[in-house]
Design an enzyme around this catalytic site. Structure first.
Site, PDB file in Angstrom:
ATOM      1  N   THR A  17       7.396   9.426  27.584  1.00 11.66           N
ATOM      2  CA  THR A  17       6.370   9.414  28.634  1.00 11.66           C
ATOM      3  C   THR A  17       6.996   9.098  29.995  1.00 11.66           C
ATOM      4  O   THR A  17       6.305   8.999  30.995  1.00 11.66           O
ATOM      5  CB  THR A  17       5.278   8.363  28.322  1.00 11.66           C
ATOM      6  OG1 THR A  17       5.934   7.098  28.148  1.00 11.66           O
ATOM      7  CG2 THR A  17       4.510   8.705  27.065  1.00 11.66           C
ATOM      8  N   GLY A  18       8.300   8.925  30.004  1.00 10.74           N
ATOM      9  CA  GLY A  18       8.987   8.474  31.232  1.00 10.74           C
ATOM     10  C   GLY A  18       9.288   9.596  32.200  1.00 10.74           C
ATOM     11  O   GLY A  18       9.120  10.791  31.915  1.00 10.74           O
ATOM     12  N   LYS A 151      22.296   6.665  31.348  1.00 10.83           N
ATOM     13  CA  LYS A 151      22.743   5.479  32.050  1.00 10.83           C
ATOM     14  C   LYS A 151      21.560   4.549  32.296  1.00 10.83           C
ATOM     15  O   LYS A 151      20.431   5.025  32.211  1.00 10.83           O
ATOM     16  CB  LYS A 151      23.409   5.868  33.360  1.00 10.83           C
ATOM     17  CG  LYS A 151      22.445   6.560  34.316  1.00 10.83           C
ATOM     18  CD  LYS A 151      23.139   6.897  35.580  1.00 10.83           C
ATOM     19  CE  LYS A 151      23.113   5.720  36.519  1.00 10.83           C
ATOM     20  NZ  LYS A 151      22.312   5.979  37.721  1.00 10.83           N
ATOM     21  N   ASP A 180      26.477  11.864  31.956  1.00 13.89           N
ATOM     22  CA  ASP A 180      26.667  11.676  33.386  1.00 13.89           C
ATOM     23  C   ASP A 180      26.223  13.013  33.951  1.00 13.89           C
ATOM     24  O   ASP A 180      26.948  14.017  33.818  1.00 13.89           O
ATOM     25  CB  ASP A 180      28.134  11.402  33.729  1.00 13.89           C
ATOM     26  CG  ASP A 180      28.310  11.164  35.216  1.00 13.89           C
ATOM     27  OD1 ASP A 180      27.726  11.935  36.006  1.00 13.89           O
ATOM     28  OD2 ASP A 180      29.015  10.215  35.601  1.00 13.89           O
ATOM     29  N   HIS A 181      25.041  13.064  34.544  1.00 13.63           N
ATOM     30  CA  HIS A 181      24.481  14.382  34.834  1.00 13.63           C
ATOM     31  C   HIS A 181      25.303  15.152  35.877  1.00 13.63           C
ATOM     32  O   HIS A 181      25.199  16.360  35.972  1.00 13.63           O
ATOM     33  CB  HIS A 181      22.995  14.304  35.211  1.00 13.63           C
ATOM     34  CG  HIS A 181      22.728  13.845  36.613  1.00 13.63           C
ATOM     35  ND1 HIS A 181      22.761  12.525  36.982  1.00 13.63           N
ATOM     36  CD2 HIS A 181      22.434  14.528  37.733  1.00 13.63           C
ATOM     37  CE1 HIS A 181      22.497  12.436  38.264  1.00 13.63           C
ATOM     38  NE2 HIS A 181      22.280  13.636  38.753  1.00 13.63           N
ATOM     39  N   LYS A 185      26.682  19.585  36.520  1.00 11.53           N
ATOM     40  CA  LYS A 185      26.470  20.403  37.719  1.00 11.53           C
ATOM     41  C   LYS A 185      27.483  21.549  37.749  1.00 11.53           C
ATOM     42  O   LYS A 185      28.669  21.349  37.473  1.00 11.53           O
ATOM     43  CB  LYS A 185      26.602  19.543  38.992  1.00 11.53           C
ATOM     44  CG  LYS A 185      25.440  18.548  39.157  1.00 11.53           C
ATOM     45  CD  LYS A 185      25.536  17.820  40.471  1.00 11.53           C
ATOM     46  CE  LYS A 185      24.567  16.642  40.552  1.00 11.53           C
ATOM     47  NZ  LYS A 185      23.177  16.999  40.781  1.00 11.53           N
ATOM     48  N   ASP A 238      25.227   2.255  40.524  1.00 10.83           N
ATOM     49  CA  ASP A 238      24.346   3.410  40.341  1.00 10.83           C
ATOM     50  C   ASP A 238      25.089   4.739  40.519  1.00 10.83           C
ATOM     51  O   ASP A 238      24.791   5.713  39.833  1.00 10.83           O
ATOM     52  CB  ASP A 238      23.206   3.315  41.377  1.00 10.83           C
ATOM     53  CG  ASP A 238      22.101   4.323  41.137  1.00 10.83           C
ATOM     54  OD1 ASP A 238      21.657   4.434  39.978  1.00 10.83           O
ATOM     55  OD2 ASP A 238      21.692   4.998  42.095  1.00 10.83           O
ATOM     56  N   HIS A 243      29.234   8.735  38.613  1.00 11.26           N
ATOM     57  CA  HIS A 243      29.388  10.067  39.205  1.00 11.26           C
ATOM     58  C   HIS A 243      30.616  10.196  40.113  1.00 11.26           C
ATOM     59  O   HIS A 243      31.367  11.170  40.037  1.00 11.26           O
ATOM     60  CB  HIS A 243      28.139  10.430  40.020  1.00 11.26           C
ATOM     61  CG  HIS A 243      26.847  10.161  39.317  1.00 11.26           C
ATOM     62  ND1 HIS A 243      26.667  10.435  37.984  1.00 11.26           N
ATOM     63  CD2 HIS A 243      25.667   9.645  39.753  1.00 11.26           C
ATOM     64  CE1 HIS A 243      25.424  10.110  37.636  1.00 11.26           C
ATOM     65  NE2 HIS A 243      24.807   9.615  38.692  1.00 11.26           N
ATOM     66  N   LYS A 348      20.708  15.306  52.294  1.00 10.63           N
ATOM     67  CA  LYS A 348      20.986  15.298  50.861  1.00 10.63           C
ATOM     68  C   LYS A 348      22.109  16.288  50.622  1.00 10.63           C
ATOM     69  O   LYS A 348      21.942  17.503  50.847  1.00 10.63           O
ATOM     70  CB  LYS A 348      19.723  15.741  50.104  1.00 10.63           C
ATOM     71  CG  LYS A 348      19.935  16.050  48.637  1.00 10.63           C
ATOM     72  CD  LYS A 348      19.959  14.810  47.799  1.00 10.63           C
ATOM     73  CE  LYS A 348      20.229  15.120  46.336  1.00 10.63           C
ATOM     74  NZ  LYS A 348      20.658  13.972  45.572  1.00 10.63           N
TER      75      LYS A 348
HETATM   76  C1  BG6 Z   1      21.306   8.974  39.573  1.00 13.20           C
HETATM   77  C2  BG6 Z   1      21.035   7.707  40.325  1.00 13.20           C
HETATM   78  O1  BG6 Z   1      22.256   8.755  38.566  1.00 13.20           O
HETATM   79  O2  BG6 Z   1      21.767   9.965  40.466  1.00 13.20           O
HETATM   80  C3  BG6 Z   1      20.049   7.940  41.458  1.00 13.20           C
HETATM   81  O3  BG6 Z   1      20.513   6.721  39.449  1.00 13.20           O
HETATM   82  C4  BG6 Z   1      20.521   9.060  42.333  1.00 13.20           C
HETATM   83  O4  BG6 Z   1      19.861   6.758  42.227  1.00 13.20           O
HETATM   84  C5  BG6 Z   1      20.868  10.285  41.496  1.00 13.20           C
HETATM   85  O5  BG6 Z   1      19.492   9.369  43.241  1.00 13.20           O
HETATM   86  C6  BG6 Z   1      21.497  11.361  42.349  1.00 13.20           C
HETATM   87  O6  BG6 Z   1      21.573  12.526  41.590  1.00 13.20           O
HETATM   88  P1  BG6 Z   1      21.538  13.945  42.275  1.00 13.20           P
HETATM   89  O7  BG6 Z   1      21.722  14.910  41.158  1.00 13.20           O
HETATM   90  O8  BG6 Z   1      20.190  14.065  42.954  1.00 13.20           O
HETATM   91  O9  BG6 Z   1      22.638  13.937  43.268  1.00 13.20           O
END
Ligand code: BG6
Length: 489
Positions: A17-18, A151, A180-181, A185, A238, A243, A348
């Site tokens: 549900t998150g 994480k 680690d998303h 990418k 974080d 990352h 961004k």
């Molecule tokens: C996450 C962090 O791992 O990565 C967030 O917890 C951060 O705080 C996010 O906003 C950034 O990911 P991306 O893919 O938007 O650069």
């Protein structure tokens, strides 16, 4: 006739549900389904505390899907694979009921006993869940069992080790997929290809030709509703521990002898092991912390970090980090890797800039004595691509040079079809490819590096806030490079 073999599995999502499940996981599974990368032999069990029904769950999954849907039938056929299981982590019967649901769905969807347990929830339960999965026999199956873990993987080396020990009581290292998303990418995955498939770069990829490497990951958003989590994390834990250091490892590693999970990971581990450890003093010399004050983002007033209702009004938590990392090995001795990441910055953007050294006796300049540095820019997001900054001759009969840029735009070509990070990672996990997940050795080394910084920072209160929302961070981040004769690109 050729038959396609699809990966098959029952996927159990803890934390169904998150926010993460809703924003990333369901849309990604849908894209895999829509792109015909998974067939019909899969089921998803959403697990969480709320007393939802299958129907409500399917409705929520449907709402979360961003891909344009053509027919209701298609979406119903997708969501019919989703089942909801209300759950109490500490209750034995919850696990037993989950097991019988898994067994039923395994038969119904012919998933050959393959099971993926995805922990997308509060980290304090990671250990308990993993151990209960083992204890109540949920791993006893003829197929494969994999544990995907989000994480934060611990809060420092000690807590990460404790968590890892708990997980390892129930799962082998090979069964653990630490997300680690950033590793999902497209352009982060492209780093290896750019380096190891191009003679013009890899031969120059060392301290003889590169003066410094810069990695920037800036965000427009503040901490949103995650103030409570962020207070105990900060930008260092974080973003840097995971990352940023993963990108450093990919940029610094030696070419692997094979493109297998073990070989790639072992080169990354070696690169992380070569990072020069910090001391308290060198932390203050090489790392800069920042916290945003109020300011303007896209012409709108935004509050400072300390004004957030979930944040201490005297908070010492950093929302920005810049640092200089030295890698003490033959290839990189003397070349600084600068990293910079923060919230509420000007834009961004994530990009890597590789700055090359000037040629000896370069006689050309732009007319006012200035030389244009050669740069290789790897755009990670939102643009995806590569830009090479070169010099060319001005067509005016003089010897003046002008900067030119050669551009390759990845997402212009692939358009909206560039796969989402999570989509690739879920697919990799279903296929047993752990290359783009972090091994425990990488996690351990990253924490050990970062722990020295957090200890040093905790020992001294910072003068926060020290950067305006909407800026590129505190002035000290610029000075960090100026001291070495460089500037951020
Ligand atoms: C996450 C962090 O791992 O990565 C967030 O917890 C951060 O705080 C996010 O906003 C950034 O990911 P991306 O893919 O938007 O650069």
């Amino acid at each position: 006739m050729e038959t396609t073999t699809y990966p098959k599995a029952v996927i159990v999502i803890f934390g169904a549900t998150g926010d993460l499940a809703k924003r990333k996981l369901y849309p990604s599974i849908h894209r895999l389904f829509n792109n015909n990368q998974i067939g019909d032999e899969f089921a998803v069990i959403g697990v969480a505390r709320r007393p939802w029904t299958n129907d409500l769950f399917r409705e929520k999954v449907k709402e979360s899907i961003q891909t344009p849907i053509t027919t209701d039938e298609e979406i119903d056929s997708f969501t019919s694979h989703f089942y909801y299981h209300p759950f109490d982590v500490t209750d034995k019967s919850s696990f037993q009921d989950l097991m019988s649901l898994m067994n039923d769905l395994d038969g119904q969807y012919r998933t050959e006993g393959n099971r993926m347990f995805y922990l997308a929830m509060a980290p304090e339960f990671f250990g308990t869940i993993a151990q209960n999965i083992q204890e109540y026999g949920l791993k006893e199956t003829n197929g494969w069992t994999r544990l995907v873990i989000e994480k934060p993987f611990g809060h420092n080396f000690e807590s990460a080790k404790k968590l890892n020990d708990e997980l390892r009581e129930a799962f082998d290292e090979k069964q653990i997929y630490r997300i680690d998303h950033y590793l999902g990418k497209e352009m982060v995955q492209n780093i290896e290809v750019i380096r190891f498939a191009n003679a013009i770069f890899e031969h120059l990829w060392n301290n003889r030709f590169i003066s410094n490497i810069q990695i920037t990951s800036s965000e427009l958003l503040g901490v949103e509703d995650r103030g409570k989590y962020y207070e105990s994390s900060g930008a260092l834990r974080d973003m840097v521990q995971n990352h940023m250091l993963q990108m450093v490892a990919l940029l610094a590693m030696e070419p692997p002898i094979k493109l297998t999970t073990d070989e790639v990971r072992s080169e990354k581990v070696k690169a992380l092991r070569s990072i020069r450890p910090l001391t308290k003093q060198s932390t203050f010399d090489h790392f800069v912390r920042g916290q945003y004050g109020k300011g303007e983002i896209e012409e709108e007033h935004v509050d400072g970090y300390r004004e957030d209702p979930n944040v201490d009004s005297e908070s010492n938590t950093e929302t920005f980090v810049a640092g200089k990392i030295m890698i003490d090995n033959y290839r990189w001795a003397g070349v600084p890797f600068y990293i910079r990441t923060g919230k509420r910055m000007k834009e961004k953007l994530t990009k890597i800039v590789v700055e090359f050294k000037d040629l000896p006796m370069n006689l050309y300049n732009n007319g006012s004595g200035k030389k244009q540095t050669n740069l290789l820019v790897i755009h990670i997001q939102p643009d995806e691509g590569i830009t090479l900054h070169l010099n060319a001759k001005q067509s005016d009969g003089t010897r003046t040079i002008i900067p030119i840029q050669l551009d390759y735009c990845n997402n212009c070509i692939n358009g909206i079809n560039t796969p989402e990070a999570y989509e690739k990672l879920i697919y990799d996990c279903m296929n047993g490819d752990a290359t783009n997940f972090t091994h425990w050795d990488e996690v351990a080394l990253s924490w050990q590096f970062v722990d020295t910084i957090s200890k040093a920072w905790e020992s001294q209160k910072a003068e926060f806030p020290n950067y305006t929302s909407g800026s590129m961070g505190p002035d000290d981040a610029d000075k960090l490079l100026e001291k070495d004769g460089f500037n951020w690109w």
